[in-house]
Design a protein around this motif. Sequence first.
Motif, PDB file in Angstrom:
ATOM      1  N   GLY A  32       0.822  -1.206   0.000  1.00  4.46           N
ATOM      2  CA  GLY A  32       0.000   0.000   0.000  1.00  4.46           C
ATOM      3  C   GLY A  32       0.851   1.248   0.000  1.00  4.46           C
ATOM      4  O   GLY A  32       2.050   1.212  -0.296  1.00  4.46           O
ATOM      5  N   ALA A  33       0.231   2.374   0.357  1.00  5.74           N
ATOM      6  CA  ALA A  33       0.934   3.649   0.355  1.00  5.74           C
ATOM      7  C   ALA A  33       0.200   4.647   1.239  1.00  5.74           C
ATOM      8  O   ALA A  33      -0.990   4.492   1.524  1.00  5.74           O
ATOM      9  N   PHE A  34       0.932   5.682   1.653  1.00  9.11           N
ATOM     10  CA  PHE A  34       0.369   6.791   2.417  1.00  9.11           C
ATOM     11  C   PHE A  34       0.631   8.098   1.670  1.00  9.11           C
ATOM     12  O   PHE A  34       1.431   8.159   0.741  1.00  9.11           O
ATOM     13  N   ASN A  35      -0.059   9.143   2.113  1.00 10.45           N
ATOM     14  CA  ASN A  35      -0.017  10.461   1.460  1.00 10.45           C
ATOM     15  C   ASN A  35      -0.527  10.368   0.020  1.00 10.45           C
ATOM     16  O   ASN A  35      -0.025  11.030  -0.888  1.00 10.45           O
ATOM     17  N   VAL A  36      -1.529   9.508  -0.154  1.00  7.27           N
ATOM     18  CA  VAL A  36      -2.181   9.341  -1.449  1.00  7.27           C
ATOM     19  C   VAL A  36      -3.693   9.284  -1.227  1.00  7.27           C
ATOM     20  O   VAL A  36      -4.170   9.059  -0.113  1.00  7.27           O
ATOM     21  N   ARG A  37      -4.436   9.475  -2.298  1.00  5.96           N
ATOM     22  CA  ARG A  37      -5.896   9.364  -2.241  1.00  5.96           C
ATOM     23  C   ARG A  37      -6.307   7.926  -2.518  1.00  5.96           C
ATOM     24  O   ARG A  37      -5.708   7.235  -3.343  1.00  5.96           O
ATOM     25  N   ASN A  38      -7.368   7.479  -1.815  1.00  4.13           N
ATOM     26  CA  ASN A  38      -7.925   6.183  -2.158  1.00  4.13           C
ATOM     27  C   ASN A  38      -8.979   6.362  -3.237  1.00  4.13           C
ATOM     28  O   ASN A  38      -9.171   7.465  -3.773  1.00  4.13           O
ATOM     29  N   HIS A  39      -9.691   5.300  -3.571  1.00  2.48           N
ATOM     30  CA  HIS A  39     -10.642   5.346  -4.692  1.00  2.48           C
ATOM     31  C   HIS A  39     -11.765   6.340  -4.479  1.00  2.48           C
ATOM     32  O   HIS A  39     -12.355   6.839  -5.439  1.00  2.48           O
ATOM     33  N   SER A  40     -12.088   6.650  -3.209  1.00  2.17           N
ATOM     34  CA  SER A  40     -13.175   7.587  -2.924  1.00  2.17           C
ATOM     35  C   SER A  40     -12.678   9.018  -2.750  1.00  2.17           C
ATOM     36  O   SER A  40     -13.459   9.922  -2.465  1.00  2.17           O
ATOM     37  N   GLY A  41     -11.364   9.233  -2.892  1.00  5.15           N
ATOM     38  CA  GLY A  41     -10.807  10.569  -2.800  1.00  5.15           C
ATOM     39  C   GLY A  41     -10.268  10.949  -1.435  1.00  5.15           C
ATOM     40  O   GLY A  41      -9.696  12.023  -1.277  1.00  5.15           O
ATOM     41  N   ALA A  42     -10.444  10.082  -0.438  1.00  2.00           N
ATOM     42  CA  ALA A  42      -9.924  10.362   0.897  1.00  2.00           C
ATOM     43  C   ALA A  42      -8.411  10.164   0.917  1.00  2.00           C
ATOM     44  O   ALA A  42      -7.866   9.326   0.189  1.00  2.00           O
ATOM     45  N   VAL A  43      -7.732  10.947   1.761  1.00  3.22           N
ATOM     46  CA  VAL A  43      -6.277  10.930   1.820  1.00  3.22           C
ATOM     47  C   VAL A  43      -5.811  10.208   3.078  1.00  3.22           C
ATOM     48  O   VAL A  43      -6.180  10.578   4.191  1.00  3.22           O
ATOM     49  N   TYR A  44      -4.995   9.185   2.895  1.00  2.07           N
ATOM     50  CA  TYR A  44      -4.398   8.487   4.034  1.00  2.07           C
ATOM     51  C   TYR A  44      -3.068   9.147   4.368  1.00  2.07           C
ATOM     52  O   TYR A  44      -2.106   9.057   3.601  1.00  2.07           O
ATOM     53  N   LYS A  45      -3.021   9.818   5.530  1.00  2.00           N
ATOM     54  CA  LYS A  45      -1.839  10.565   5.927  1.00  2.00           C
ATOM     55  C   LYS A  45      -0.784   9.648   6.537  1.00  2.00           C
ATOM     56  O   LYS A  45      -1.095   8.698   7.250  1.00  2.00           O
TER      57      LYS A  45
END
Length: 249
Positions: A32-45
């Motif tokens: 996976g990854a952080f500081n990216v948007r998921n499919h719904s546009g939310a950002v995982y910090k």
Amino acid sequence: MGDVLNLTVIKTTAGNKVVKPDSNGYYKVTLGAFNVRNHSGAVYKFDGVRDLLKDDKCLVTSRLKAGRLRAEADHPPRVPGMTDSNFILRNMEISMKCVCAHIKEINIKETNISENIPGVGNVVIVEGLVKPSGAFSAALQESLDNPEEDTCFSIRSFTKDKAVNGVTYKQVTQIVTWDWINAPGIRYASKLGSPSVESQDICMFDVDELAAAVKSKSVSVESDDVEECIESLASDYVKDDILTKWSKV
């Protein structure tokens, strides 16, 4: 490249560039990854994740160090009649009936890639060494060895969500594991690196109420580490705070 946080049970020097197993049968994959948007546009910090992974109260860390961090084939489903509390407890635990892999190492790597998201830094990639194991090991093995098939993973985590200027930011407060899924919620979390969409189920709950249910024995906990995790989470939360969400990337 930035610095690397390495968490492992058994040190390895495997640096394979393609998805081939090392001498012990472990594949290097992107989880996976952080500081990216998921499919719904939310950002995982990524903020706070490094410290979280260094804390033995983090489920993924304690299980990894003990050599019992495993992935399931797909995220645990919510079956008819399952209460919120039982659904959350099921997701905090790892069912041996659904295991597809053992994860022996996690690498958190900072990159120079920017997604141009306000308030967060560059993309942080999560890599892991996984070995097909358990009831669904053959299926995962076949997927990993097939050059025409993508192999994708998805995090199981607790987050606190905050909306800023129309963007939802997810602060990860607990990580359970990464599961093998059909399509990633984040485009980096796949063998082929191709963007795709995954359905998302969210269960909203109050962690203090969950802790109370566990203590009252109205729900049963099979694992000591899960019970300790719930007690730790409950002590960190305040009533009427932002609703805690169980999130599947």
